[in-house]
Write a protein that holds these residues in place. Structure first.
Motif, PDB file in Angstrom:
ATOM      1  N   PHE A   1      -6.130  27.214 -13.488  1.00  0.00           N
ATOM      2  CA  PHE A   1      -7.103  26.607 -14.393  1.00  0.00           C
ATOM      3  C   PHE A   1      -8.041  27.659 -14.959  1.00  0.00           C
ATOM      4  CE2 PHE A   1      -6.591  22.076 -13.012  1.00  0.00           C
ATOM      5  CZ  PHE A   1      -6.473  21.574 -14.284  1.00  0.00           C
TER       6      PHE A   1
ATOM      7  N   ALA B   1      -8.869  28.751 -18.782  1.00  0.00           N
ATOM      8  CA  ALA B   1     -10.185  28.554 -19.380  1.00  0.00           C
ATOM      9  C   ALA B   1     -10.834  29.842 -19.859  1.00  0.00           C
ATOM     10  CB  ALA B   1     -11.111  27.861 -18.380  1.00  0.00           C
ATOM     11  N   THR B   2     -10.385  30.990 -19.348  1.00  0.00           N
ATOM     12  CA  THR B   2     -11.023  32.237 -19.756  1.00  0.00           C
ATOM     13  C   THR B   2     -10.493  32.675 -21.113  1.00  0.00           C
ATOM     14  OG1 THR B   2     -10.846  32.811 -17.444  1.00  0.00           O
ATOM     15  CG2 THR B   2     -11.652  34.499 -18.915  1.00  0.00           C
TER      16      THR B   2
ATOM     17  N   VAL C   1     -18.598  28.964 -21.388  1.00  0.00           N
ATOM     18  CA  VAL C   1     -17.316  28.617 -22.015  1.00  0.00           C
ATOM     19  C   VAL C   1     -16.332  28.177 -20.948  1.00  0.00           C
ATOM     20  CG1 VAL C   1     -15.345  29.502 -23.297  1.00  0.00           C
ATOM     21  CG2 VAL C   1     -17.623  30.181 -23.963  1.00  0.00           C
ATOM     22  N   ILE C   2     -16.211  28.987 -19.877  1.00  0.00           N
ATOM     23  CA  ILE C   2     -15.260  28.649 -18.816  1.00  0.00           C
ATOM     24  C   ILE C   2     -15.635  27.328 -18.161  1.00  0.00           C
ATOM     25  CG2 ILE C   2     -14.401  29.364 -16.572  1.00  0.00           C
ATOM     26  CD1 ILE C   2     -14.602  32.213 -17.449  1.00  0.00           C
TER      27      ILE C   2
ATOM     28  N   VAL D   1     -14.863  24.376 -20.482  1.00  0.00           N
ATOM     29  CA  VAL D   1     -13.425  24.160 -20.636  1.00  0.00           C
ATOM     30  C   VAL D   1     -12.839  23.559 -19.358  1.00  0.00           C
ATOM     31  CG1 VAL D   1     -11.230  25.343 -20.887  1.00  0.00           C
ATOM     32  CG2 VAL D   1     -13.099  25.919 -22.377  1.00  0.00           C
ATOM     33  N   LEU D   2     -13.254  24.084 -18.211  1.00  0.00           N
ATOM     34  CA  LEU D   2     -12.771  23.524 -16.946  1.00  0.00           C
ATOM     35  C   LEU D   2     -13.200  22.073 -16.804  1.00  0.00           C
ATOM     36  CD1 LEU D   2     -13.252  26.282 -14.231  1.00  0.00           C
ATOM     37  CD2 LEU D   2     -11.149  25.374 -15.159  1.00  0.00           C
TER      38      LEU D   2
ATOM     39  N   ASN E   1     -11.184  19.815 -18.852  1.00  0.00           N
ATOM     40  CA  ASN E   1      -9.849  19.666 -18.286  1.00  0.00           C
ATOM     41  C   ASN E   1      -9.841  18.686 -17.121  1.00  0.00           C
ATOM     42  OD1 ASN E   1      -7.741  21.060 -19.578  1.00  0.00           O
ATOM     43  ND2 ASN E   1      -8.735  22.985 -19.072  1.00  0.00           N
TER      44      ASN E   1
END
Lengths: 332, 392
Positions: free
Chosen positions: A143, A147-148, B368-369, B372-373, B376
């Motif tokens: 994951f 995401a990075t 950002v990470i 986004v996580l 998800n």
């Protein structure tokens, strides 16, 4: 099989035609053309450009013709292997592009290989050890990889490769090998630099692939034939390799189609950051300078690469999996 | 009622006095009643709550989106306030105890020196002086959403001191404040983009699935073509086509629409395949026989059947948009300053120097990470919850 093959090839032709038209329209979208941008740049530098010269250049480059004529000229040229003329480099596109395309291709190929090699054992392991600590942590890392943002990962890896292994920054080989004929040392140097972009571009695709392989394999592992085989006393490893794994392998082939656009996209941005001599940076520059034929041919190449990749994966899938043979044909 | 101790022979025929209720076996306990009578959406909610990670992600995202509304209050500095004496200052550490005694949150002031050998700016903490962080205070003036002026902040730098919790950039602007303001753009890009792609996906997928035949074939072909383009080069080409003369806000909407224009294919496919199956159902035939027009049949009778699935899959494609915007802005093709998004902030960390000398410039990648996580995980939870009648 042959009918399916031929039909699939026939569908590809109009697709590529439309793609080429779209590419041309998109490239032409910005106002003005290369010449006006170029003249503006020259005038900004204090040079005077005479009207006759502009007119001459305009005719020389074929910019005085209607867009439709330009498009047809480009299209017919491409069919004969002539991809047009790059204004910026003052060279035929094929000469500018040649090497870079090969490196792009190499990079994509290496990335897909990397994705498979990494995703396969990890996916199998997390499926057979569902909900174990390793499964959870691998899923989480996957994951994170998803995401990075690619480009940042590229920068950080580049930095550490430089600090830890002394790899030279940027490029796909050490500076002294540029423009040298291929040799073993050059090859080694390329290998030394290649792993960063491959790892960076591969991470996102790898994470997705692991998840799909895990889900597929989990579905298969619950089926009755697995229970039967186990009850009959087949050793676990042999059982796994012989039946469910083969069923769960489809994503590896089916995904080339999905993976390729992703890899090409990732390669485009990562190579800008790492200043790799692949298509990415040149495409960016060509787009910004409105170097129509260079940018157009790049986009065309990349799209053709994915269209052909999808075609190959469809054919391979039809050949390998009897369940989806032939009757699917064209999607309807 | 007869007692047990008496002679068995005298056992009378037993008849209960209580009124007979033949349905007593089927009676439900209140909990069961609640469960069985629950609406579909309520069941989805329960099921969603069972997915802990998804619930926490949803809460986190909710908090982040709320923070957009009050960025001005949360940020210690204004978006554009520069501190020319503190260029590329490292993050300051907040401490609680000074020389063994509790003084509350405070920072040490930064002292700036130029290393004459390397020409590197070096900052040292002056540990002798203590500057307390102020809370609920007056600080930099701002215009709240451009509507009215204010200078109230939740946290302010100490009087005649600085508070750079995440360091500063090349113009001496506080990174934390810029990240907080950047959330405004970065988080809305995903929403606007998904709205565009949702609309196109619903309409085209709906048409293809409902009519089938040549409409379906055409839409499928279109999807095939768009999918065969590598996403990023296409984004690059389209955003290079945006006129330079557009205002930053215009560019923002241009970029989001571009992101949406390319993303709708997956959604259209899902809609189409569901519609193909559902349009053969009896309720659909009934609606058509009663004279409903195609638009009504699709929107009122067919779409609600799998709306939850659509929302779940839409949630899962928001992260791609956020990453896409970040990538485009990073390349300089997306948003441009003075519009501040996380991608714009990250484009400052573009060269290897930033990684080596000013690693805190890469910090905008953390939100950002995280976002986004979170999207998800939430999408996963929503997808599981979307079909609450499925067991397991």
């Amino acid at each position: 099989m042959l009918v399916y093959f031929v039909r699939r090839v026939l569908v590809m032709i109009p697709t590529l035609l439309i793609v080429s038209a779209l590419v041309f329209v998109i490239i032409q979208l910005p106002e003005g053309d290369y010449l006006s941008a170029h003249v503006a740049e020259l005038e900004a530098q204090g040079e005077r450009v005479s009207a006759e010269k502009i007119e001459f250049l305009r005719r020389h480059y074929g910019l005085d013709r209607t867009p439709l004529e330009q498009y047809l000229h480009w299209l017919l040229g491409m069919l004969q292997g002539d991809f047009g003329f790059s204004y910026e480099y003052n060279l035929p596109v094929t000469e500018v592009v040649g090497d870079r395309l090969f490196l792009s291709f190499l990079l994509s190929f290496a990335t897909i290989l990397f994705t498979w090699v990494v995703a396969f054992p990890i996916g199998v392991y997390s499926a057979t050890h569902q909900y174990s600590v390793a499964d959870h942590s691998l899923t989480f890392i996957g994951f994170l990889g998803l995401a990075t943002p690619n480009f940042l990962l590229a920068l950080v890896l580049l930095y550490f490769a430089n600090v830890l292994f002394g790899t030279s920054i940027g490029g796909l080989m050490d500076p002294q090998y540029i423009d040298q004929p291929m040799s073993f040392a050059k090859f080694l140097s390329v290998l030394e630099h290649l792993w960063i972009p491959v790892v960076v571009i591969g991470t996102a695709g790898t994470a997705g692939m692991i998840r799909r392989l895990r889900a597929n394999l989990l579905d298969e592992l619950q089926k009755q034939y697995v229970v039967t085989a186990r009850a009959k006393g087949l050793p676990p490893t042999r059982l796994l390799l012989k039946y469910p794994l083969r069923m769960a392998l489809n994503p590896f082939i089916a995904d080339i189609g999905n993976l390729l656009p992703q890899v090409v996209s990732g390669a485009a941005i990562v190579s800008v950051v790492l200043s790799l001599p692949t298509t990415g940076p040149m495409l960016l520059q060509a787009l910004q300078n409105q170097d129509t034929y260079l940018a157009g041919s790049f986009l065309m190449f990349l799209s053709a690469l994915t269209v052909v990749g999808m075609f190959l994966s469809d054919v391979a899938l039809a050949a390998l999996d009897p369940r989806i043979r032939l009757e699917g044909g064209v999607q309807r | 009622m007869s007692a047990r101790g008496e002679a068995p022979a005298a056992l009378a025929h037993f008849v209960s006095d209580a009124p007979f209720d033949p349905y007593s076996i089927e009676a439900l306990s209140p909990e069961q009643e609640r469960y069985y009578a629950a609406s579909q959406w309520r069941m989805m909610w329960w099921r969603f709550c069972r997915h802990r990670l998804a619930l926490w992600s949803a809460l986190l995202l909710g908090a982040l989106y709320l923070s957009i509304a009050v960025s001005e209050l949360l940020a210690p500095y204004d978006l554009h306030s520069r501190h020319s004496h503190f260029v590329h200052a490292p993050p300051q550490e907040v401490r609680l105890f000074h020389e063994g005694s509790f003084v509350g949150p405070y920072v040490h002031p930064l002292r700036y020196e130029l290393d004459m050998d390397t020409f590197k700016r070096e900052y040292h903490e002056d540990t002798s002086r203590v500057q307390r962080v102020r809370f609920l205070c007056r600080g930099d003036a701002y215009e709240f959403w451009g509507l009215f002026e204010g200078d109230f902040h939740l946290v302010c730098p100490p009087r005649d001191g600085t508070l750079f919790l995440l360091g500063t950039d090349r113009l001496g602007r506080d990174l934390l404040s810029r990240i907080i303001y950047g959330a405004r753009i970065s988080l809305t890009v995903g929403l606007v983009g998904i709205a565009v792609s949702f609309l196109i996906g619903l309409v085209l997928g709906g048409l293809a699935g409902y009519y089938g035949g040549w409409v379906d074939a055409t839409v499928q072909w279109l999807i095939e073509i768009i999918r065969s383009f590598p996403e990023l080069p296409l984004w690059m080409a389209l955003s290079a086509a945006l006129p330079v003369t557009w205002s930053p806000i215009g560019v923002f909407f241009g970029i989001t629409i571009i992101l949406g224009l390319i993303d709708w294919t997956g959604l259209a496919r899902a809609v189409r395949s569901k519609l193909l199956a559902l349009r053969e159902e009896d309720f659909c035939t009934a609606a058509i026989l009663m004279g409903a027009r195609p638009g009504r049949v699709i929107a009122r009778h067919l779409l609600p059947n799998f709306m939850s699935h659509l929302i779940a899959s839409a949630t899962l494609s928001i992260p791609a948009m956020i990453l896409g915007e970040t990538a485009l802005s990073f390349l300089g093709l997306g948003l441009r300053p003075p519009v501040t998004s996380w991608g714009v902030l990250l484009s400052e960390a573009q060269n290897i120097n930033a990684v080596a000398l000013y690693p805190w410039l890469m910090l905008p990648v953390v939100p950002v990470i995280v976002v986004v996580l979170a999207f998800n995980f939430m999408g996963d939870g929503l997808r599981d919850a979307a079909d609450p009648y499925k067991t397991g």
